[in-house]
Design an enzyme around this catalytic site. Structure first.
Site: not given
Ligand code: GLU
Length: 425
Positions: A358, A106, A82, A202, A118
């Site tokens: 998410s 995370k 994810k 966020t 990513k």
């Molecule tokens: N890009 C965001 C992060 O760095 C969200 C990633 C997501 O929701 O999968 O946490």
């Protein structure tokens, strides 16, 4: 006569490599504390899958450009990979690998059943028309198609991408599958199965983490926000709504300062009209560097990696730093801040509200069901605050920084999952 420059000169190390070095350094510290063996350390330091693709884009004038794209799945021991998708001109495989690794810790830290991933495309999205962006996104998705899927790897927005990008990804994947697959991506528009509250999640998480770390009334607490984009602008709004005085913000166009506090709603309206904070009349212009040195209570870095380094860290006067961005503080800066008694709420905790919602979006998609905005926010708040409490108690018990504690928890959970599953064959 040629002058030999040692290859270790920091300025010569590409930014992506510096970001990956930071992530590896943090992993190493956590692994040391957890007493992980060398084999497990190497496994956690190495992405499971990395894909580099060349993405041809037909420009409006008929030219063909080719840009590089990446998708990295760092770990899948605890669930599907994810993580977001970044469109930024300087992104590279090292940066995307570091960001994927942070996603792994995370997700483990906040207790959601995902690994980390990513994606990145080395392009400046502001230099493309909407149709060019759509073609680029669809072609990138078709190149990484074998890797993604609701049970395999689920992209989401990151720097330079948004709900529209996610809609194109969902469509490209669904057309290839032959039916609508909303769960392949999160951060979609609500009409396509996006969750209520995802776009601001966020930023709301940053506010929740900041208020929890403050531990006192936010009334009159002064804040500076570096980065007035998707995360920073709304985080500034949420902090201001809670009673804080946001006295300075910056973005790529400049920085503005108002000792009595900026009118954030007005500034956001100004930015959506003009494209940046520069020239905002209800505040004074200041330099990017000066923002870091302001005498404020809270500093929120909400732009890119490596914003707080050993150069500016000694001049930071804020006693609390809440990381909206991923990787804004280098390990050298971390040491300086720890020594000066500055509390840093680390990225993998402070900005986890996004991936938590998410996850909630994906759960709703998998059940073909939807929750109210209040239900989503309540669940996010619980997950984030539980993680916050855990990080704070581990930090206190083991006399470590919040970042070290967050990594010990996150890395520890992934290591446990890996060990419980065992190695195949
Ligand atoms: N890009 C965001 C992060 O760095 C969200 C990633 C997501 O929701 O999968 O946490």
């Amino acid at each position: 006569m040629s002058i030999m420059v040692p290859s270790t000169t920091p300025a010569l190390i590409p930014p992506g490599r510096q970001t990956l070095d930071s992530a590896l350094h943090q992993l190493d510290q956590a692994a040391e504390h957890l007493g992980l063996d060398d084999g497990l350390r190497t496994m956690l330091a190495t992405p499971r899958r990395s894909l580099t693709v060349s993405v041809p884009v037909r420009r409006e004038d008929g030219r063909l450009d080719v840009v590089q794209g990446f998708r990295v799945q760092h770990n899948v021991s605890r669930g599907p990979a994810k993580g977001g998708l970044r469109f930024h001109p300087t992104t590279d495989l090292d940066e995307v690998t570091a960001l994927a690794m942070w996603m792994t810790w995370k997700c483990a830290l906040v207790g959601i059943p995902y690994g980390g991933a990513k994606g990145g495309v080395a392009v400046d999205p502001t230099g493309l028309t909407t149709r060019e962006l759509e073609r680029l996104t669809r072609r990138y998705v078709s190149e990484i198609m074998p890797l993604i899927g609701p049970e395999k790897d689920i992209p989401a927005p990151d720097v330079g991408t948004d709900e529209q990008t996610m809609a194109w990804i969902m469509d490209t994947y669904s057309v290839s599958a032959g039916y609508a697959v909303p769960g392949v991506v999160t951060g979609k528009p609500a009409t396509l199965g996006g969750s209520l509250g995802r776009s601001g999640a966020t930023s709301l998480g940053v506010q929740i983490a900041a208020l929890a770390a403050l531990g006192r009334s936010p009334e009159g607490v002064t804040v500076a926000v570096q980065g007035f984009g998707k995360v920073g602008a709304l985080a500034a709004q949420h902090l201001s709504d809670a009673g804080c005085k946001v006295v300075a913000v910056s973005d790529v166009t400049g920085a503005v300062h108002a000792r009595g506090g900026l009118d954030i709603a007005r500034l956001r309206a100004y930015v959506s009209e003009t494209g940046g904070v520069r020239g905002f009349h209800h505040g004074d212009a200041m330099s990017h560097d000066d923002l870091f040195e302001l005498d404020v209570d809270v500093l929120v870095p909400a732009a890119l990696e490596g914003a707080i380094t050993e150069v500016n860290a000694p001049r930071i006067r804020a006693r609390l730093i809440v990381e909206g961005a991923n990787g804004p503080t280098t390990p050298a800066a971390d040491e300086i801040l720890a020594a000066s008694g500055t509390t840093v709420v680390p990225d993998i905790l402070a900005n986890a509200g996004g991936v938590i919602v998410s996850y909630l979006e994906w759960v709703q998609n998998m059940q073909a069901y939807s929750w109210s905005a209040g239900e989503v926010e309540g669940k996010m708040r619980d997950l984030l605050l539980n993680a916050f409490t855990e990080v704070r108690s581990v930090a206190a018990e083991r006399a470590m920084t919040l970042r070290q504690a967050a990594h010990v928890i996150g890395v520890g959970r992934v290591a446990d999952a890996h060990q419980m599953r065992g190695l195949y064959p």
